[in-house]
Design a protein around this motif. Structure first.
Motif, PDB file in Angstrom:
ATOM      1  N   CYS A 224       0.913  -1.196  -0.114  1.00 21.85           N
ATOM      2  CA  CYS A 224       0.054  -0.054   0.005  1.00 21.85           C
ATOM      3  C   CYS A 224       0.769   1.335  -0.234  1.00 21.85           C
ATOM      4  N   ALA A 225       2.129   1.073   0.883  1.00 28.60           N
ATOM      5  CA  ALA A 225       2.917   2.459   0.959  1.00 28.60           C
ATOM      6  C   ALA A 225       3.522   2.722  -0.625  1.00 28.60           C
ATOM      7  N   ALA A 226       3.536   1.726  -1.381  1.00 26.85           N
ATOM      8  CA  ALA A 226       4.212   1.987  -2.652  1.00 26.85           C
ATOM      9  C   ALA A 226       3.198   2.646  -3.655  1.00 26.85           C
ATOM     10  N   TRP A 227       2.048   2.607  -3.589  1.00 29.15           N
ATOM     11  CA  TRP A 227       0.943   3.131  -4.494  1.00 29.15           C
ATOM     12  C   TRP A 227       1.077   4.647  -4.340  1.00 29.15           C
ATOM     13  N   SER A 228       0.397   5.250  -5.561  1.00 29.53           N
ATOM     14  CA  SER A 228       0.571   6.721  -5.505  1.00 29.53           C
ATOM     15  C   SER A 228      -0.638   7.163  -4.654  1.00 29.53           C
ATOM     16  N   ALA A 229      -0.519   8.175  -3.971  1.00 18.67           N
ATOM     17  CA  ALA A 229      -1.412   9.041  -3.218  1.00 18.67           C
ATOM     18  C   ALA A 229      -2.407   9.637  -4.495  1.00 18.67           C
ATOM     19  N   VAL A 230      -3.783   9.491  -4.262  1.00 17.07           N
ATOM     20  CA  VAL A 230      -4.775  10.086  -5.132  1.00 17.07           C
ATOM     21  C   VAL A 230      -5.170  11.377  -4.455  1.00 17.07           C
ATOM     22  N   THR A 231      -5.054  11.640  -3.078  1.00 18.71           N
ATOM     23  CA  THR A 231      -5.669  12.885  -2.727  1.00 18.71           C
ATOM     24  C   THR A 231      -5.004  12.961  -1.340  1.00 18.71           C
ATOM     25  N   HIS A 232      -5.219  14.233  -0.762  1.00 24.39           N
ATOM     26  CA  HIS A 232      -4.503  14.513   0.510  1.00 24.39           C
ATOM     27  C   HIS A 232      -5.613  15.177   1.281  1.00 24.39           C
ATOM     28  N   HIS A 233      -5.773  14.877   2.559  1.00 18.47           N
ATOM     29  CA  HIS A 233      -6.790  15.821   3.385  1.00 18.47           C
ATOM     30  C   HIS A 233      -5.936  16.057   4.803  1.00 18.47           C
ATOM     31  N   THR A 234      -6.618  17.120   5.456  1.00 21.29           N
ATOM     32  CA  THR A 234      -6.293  17.731   6.909  1.00 21.29           C
ATOM     33  C   THR A 234      -7.540  17.035   7.725  1.00 21.29           C
ATOM     34  N   ILE A 235      -7.016  16.275   8.641  1.00 23.19           N
ATOM     35  CA  ILE A 235      -8.203  15.599   9.484  1.00 23.19           C
ATOM     36  C   ILE A 235      -7.955  16.059  10.999  1.00 23.19           C
ATOM     37  N   ARG A 236      -8.834  16.055  11.872  1.00 26.68           N
ATOM     38  CA  ARG A 236      -8.659  16.409  12.952  1.00 26.68           C
ATOM     39  C   ARG A 236      -8.528  14.913  14.039  1.00 26.68           C
ATOM     40  N   VAL A 237      -7.418  15.009  14.724  1.00 30.60           N
ATOM     41  CA  VAL A 237      -7.227  13.638  15.592  1.00 30.60           C
ATOM     42  C   VAL A 237      -7.691  13.711  17.015  1.00 30.60           C
ATOM     43  N   PRO A 238      -8.764  13.207  17.240  1.00 30.75           N
ATOM     44  CA  PRO A 238      -9.264  13.605  18.695  1.00 30.75           C
ATOM     45  C   PRO A 238      -8.298  13.161  19.858  1.00 30.75           C
ATOM     46  N   ALA A 239      -8.469  13.494  21.006  1.00 29.62           N
ATOM     47  CA  ALA A 239      -7.711  13.177  22.045  1.00 29.62           C
ATOM     48  C   ALA A 239      -8.182  11.732  22.413  1.00 29.62           C
ATOM     49  N   LYS A 240      -7.093  11.116  23.193  1.00 28.36           N
ATOM     50  CA  LYS A 240      -7.352  10.061  23.604  1.00 28.36           C
ATOM     51  C   LYS A 240      -6.679   9.724  24.939  1.00 28.36           C
ATOM     52  N   HIS A 241      -7.834   8.910  25.635  1.00 31.90           N
ATOM     53  CA  HIS A 241      -7.381   8.860  27.042  1.00 31.90           C
ATOM     54  C   HIS A 241      -7.089   7.104  27.320  1.00 31.90           C
ATOM     55  N   GLY A 242      -6.727   6.703  28.640  1.00 33.01           N
ATOM     56  CA  GLY A 242      -6.511   5.272  28.839  1.00 33.01           C
ATOM     57  C   GLY A 242      -5.180   5.155  28.696  1.00 33.01           C
ATOM     58  N   LYS A 243      -4.818   3.606  28.411  1.00 28.29           N
ATOM     59  CA  LYS A 243      -3.554   3.224  28.153  1.00 28.29           C
ATOM     60  C   LYS A 243      -2.532   4.042  27.469  1.00 28.29           C
ATOM     61  N   VAL A 244      -2.915   4.402  26.270  1.00 25.34           N
ATOM     62  CA  VAL A 244      -2.395   5.134  25.130  1.00 25.34           C
ATOM     63  C   VAL A 244      -3.007   6.435  25.080  1.00 25.34           C
ATOM     64  N   GLN A 245      -2.422   7.479  25.528  1.00 23.50           N
ATOM     65  CA  GLN A 245      -2.938   8.824  25.660  1.00 23.50           C
ATOM     66  C   GLN A 245      -2.669   9.794  24.576  1.00 23.50           C
ATOM     67  N   ARG A 246      -3.182  10.525  24.005  1.00 17.84           N
ATOM     68  CA  ARG A 246      -2.741  11.792  23.022  1.00 17.84           C
ATOM     69  C   ARG A 246      -3.540  12.900  23.317  1.00 17.84           C
ATOM     70  N   ALA A 247      -2.922  14.129  22.660  1.00 18.45           N
ATOM     71  CA  ALA A 247      -3.646  15.297  22.688  1.00 18.45           C
ATOM     72  C   ALA A 247      -4.372  15.426  21.489  1.00 18.45           C
ATOM     73  N   GLU A 248      -5.334  16.155  21.444  1.00 20.93           N
ATOM     74  CA  GLU A 248      -5.969  16.651  20.314  1.00 20.93           C
ATOM     75  C   GLU A 248      -5.185  17.285  19.125  1.00 20.93           C
ATOM     76  N   ARG A 249      -4.953  16.986  18.277  1.00 22.77           N
ATOM     77  CA  ARG A 249      -4.214  17.759  17.076  1.00 22.77           C
ATOM     78  C   ARG A 249      -4.836  17.586  15.739  1.00 22.77           C
TER      79      ARG A 249
END
Length: 469
Positions: A224-249
């Motif tokens: 899949c990584a070798a295929w050509s990208a057909v489009t790009h998008h900006t998405i919101r990555v929500p915050a995540k809580h629990g064992k694996v945490q991340r801030a919204e970005r």
């Protein structure tokens, strides 16, 4: 109500008690039957209801499935499924007959529901089916290394993961009148047997968990990584809580698509096809963080045709609607009925009450999702048409003098109904900047009051409705 909401159970009185329990569950953030009941007598009725052998999970699920099937007829339906743990570790001394959950120590059950969502507009149509798994007491999901290999070699029908295969079978049977059915699953559903044995009337859309071997011994993720990208998008990555945490970005992702031939895993049943042809939509972050757990990468396997960038993005849109089942789980837990606080000591009664809590959470989320009219759903997705006169009278009584405080939606729409429930739950009615829309807690409070008001209106007007003198 004109039709029982929870089930018939072969007895009108049982159906009535069931509806009262469901209504109470929608209002109260508790699984305590005494707190749900408005009187000691009603509390006893709730207990007897759950202990009654005529009251079964199967009746509740079949009844809910029929209602959902009626709403799904003629639509493309996403049958979204996932598993959530209900952990009762703090009740170990009081509960008997329960197995363990993910960590192999805490007691609890696994809830695996299937919900129906309109693929075109994103409206929640209802519950398709569910499995509540109580492992045999003392059984651990983390066996010793010597046993692990033997467990992996068991046929798919003998594994706990059989629930994923069964889910597709249930969706195909219950939603038979739908125009199209697409099962949407996260990584736990990435099972070769499921792709090989899916019902003919069911499509699959599953996020890949395994870097599967393809034709030519190439690996899935690298292909899949070798295929050509057909489009790009900006998405919101929500915050995540629990064992694996991340801030919204926010993240920029590249979208690729193609077709692959997947080889049968070594441990799979020899009777399954040696290879399967699947389409893939790969969504991968362009400049990902160094921590692999923080990166955005969805490798989506599907049986749908994907021949253009537009079709690839449509598949991504369907997968993103999977968040709805996470919202249902959250409504059952922290934002809703607090399902993990139940004091019921035996599995039989508790699993019935968990099913009631699931139905209550789904009904609340139907209104939360459809409150702004964006899902285009009709009133009949949540109410019996015979209730319309009562609802109109209630809506008028809640409207203010200004246009901003009038119900702005078509009386034939779900959004109109959601506005009424929200107002009864304490929402101000204002939608301008600074005013929050009604959330799960507000909708739950409003539904409790609305059900009681409609029932009272129906009883008061019964003679006119049935043509009695």
């Amino acid at each position: 109500m004109a039709q029982p909401q929870l089930g018939r159970f072969g007895d009108r009185r049982l159906a009535s008690v069931g509806d009262s329990l469901l209504a109470a569950m929608q209002k109260q953030r508790t699984m305590c039957l005494h707190a749900l009941a408005e009187s000691r007598g009603q509390g006893r009725r709730f207990h007897r209801f759950l202990d009654n052998e005529a009251v079964s999970m199967r009746e509740m699920l079949v009844h809910a499935g029929r209602q959902t099937a009626e709403r799904a007829a003629g639509r493309h339906v996403l049958a979204i499924t996932d598993t959530s743990e209900l952990n009762y570790a703090t009740h170990t001394g009081r509960k008997r007959g329960f197995g363990t959950v993910g960590n192999g120590q805490d007691i609890g059950v696994l809830l695996h529901p299937i919900i129906a969502v309109d693929a075109e507009q994103g409206g929640l149509l209802g519950l398709v089916g569910a499995e509540v798994i109580n492992r045999p007491e003392g059984q651990s999901p983390l066996p010793a290394t010597a046993k692990a290999e033997a467990l992996k070699r068991r046929p798919a029908d003998e594994k706990e993961s059989r629930r994923w295969l069964a889910g597709a079978e249930t969706a195909g049977a219950v939603l038979g009148e739908a125009a199209m059915i697409t099962m949407v699953e996260d990584r736990d559903g990435d099972i070769y047997d499921q792709f090989a044995r899916k019902p003919d009337n069911v499509h699959l859309l599953v996020r890949a968990a395994q870097n599967r071997t393809l034709d030519g011994n190439e690996k899935l993720f690298e292909r899949c990584a070798a295929w050509s990208a057909v489009t790009h998008h900006t998405i919101r990555v929500p915050a995540k809580h629990g064992k694996v945490q991340r801030a919204e970005r926010t993240a920029v992702v590249a979208v690729r698509y193609g077709e692959v031939t997947v080889q049968r895993p070594r441990r799979a049943d020899d009777g399954l096809p040696a290879t399967l042809s699947l389409r893939v939509v790969d969504v991968r972050e362009v400049d990902p963080p160094a921590d692999p757990d923080q990166r955005v990468h969805w490798c989506l396997l599907t049986t749908h045709a994907v021949d253009s960038a537009a079709e690839a993005m449509r598949v991504v849109g369907w997968y993103r609607l999977r968040w709805i089942i996470e919202q249902v789980f959250r409504t059952m837990k922290t934002d809703g009925v607090d399902v993990e606080t139940s004091q019921i000591a035996t599995p039989g009664s508790l699993l019935k009450l968990v099913t009631v809590a699931l139905l209550a959470a789904i009904r609340v989320m139907q209104l939360v999702i459809g409150r702004d009219g964006s899902t285009g759903q009709e009133l009949t997705d949540v109410a019996d048409p015979i209730e319309a006169p009562a609802l109109r009278a209630i809506s008028i009584s809640l409207e203010g003098r200004t246009e901003k405080l009038k119900n702005p939606f078509d009386p034939a729409s779900l959004a109109w109904y959601a506005w009424i429930a929200a107002r009864l739950g304490g929402w101000s009615g204002y939608t301008s900047k600074g005013y929050k829309p009604a959330g799960p807690k507000t909708m739950a409070r409003g539904l409790k009051r609305l059900d009681a008001m409609v029932q009272g209106w129906m009883l008061a007007n019964r003679s006119a409705l049935v043509g009695l003198p």
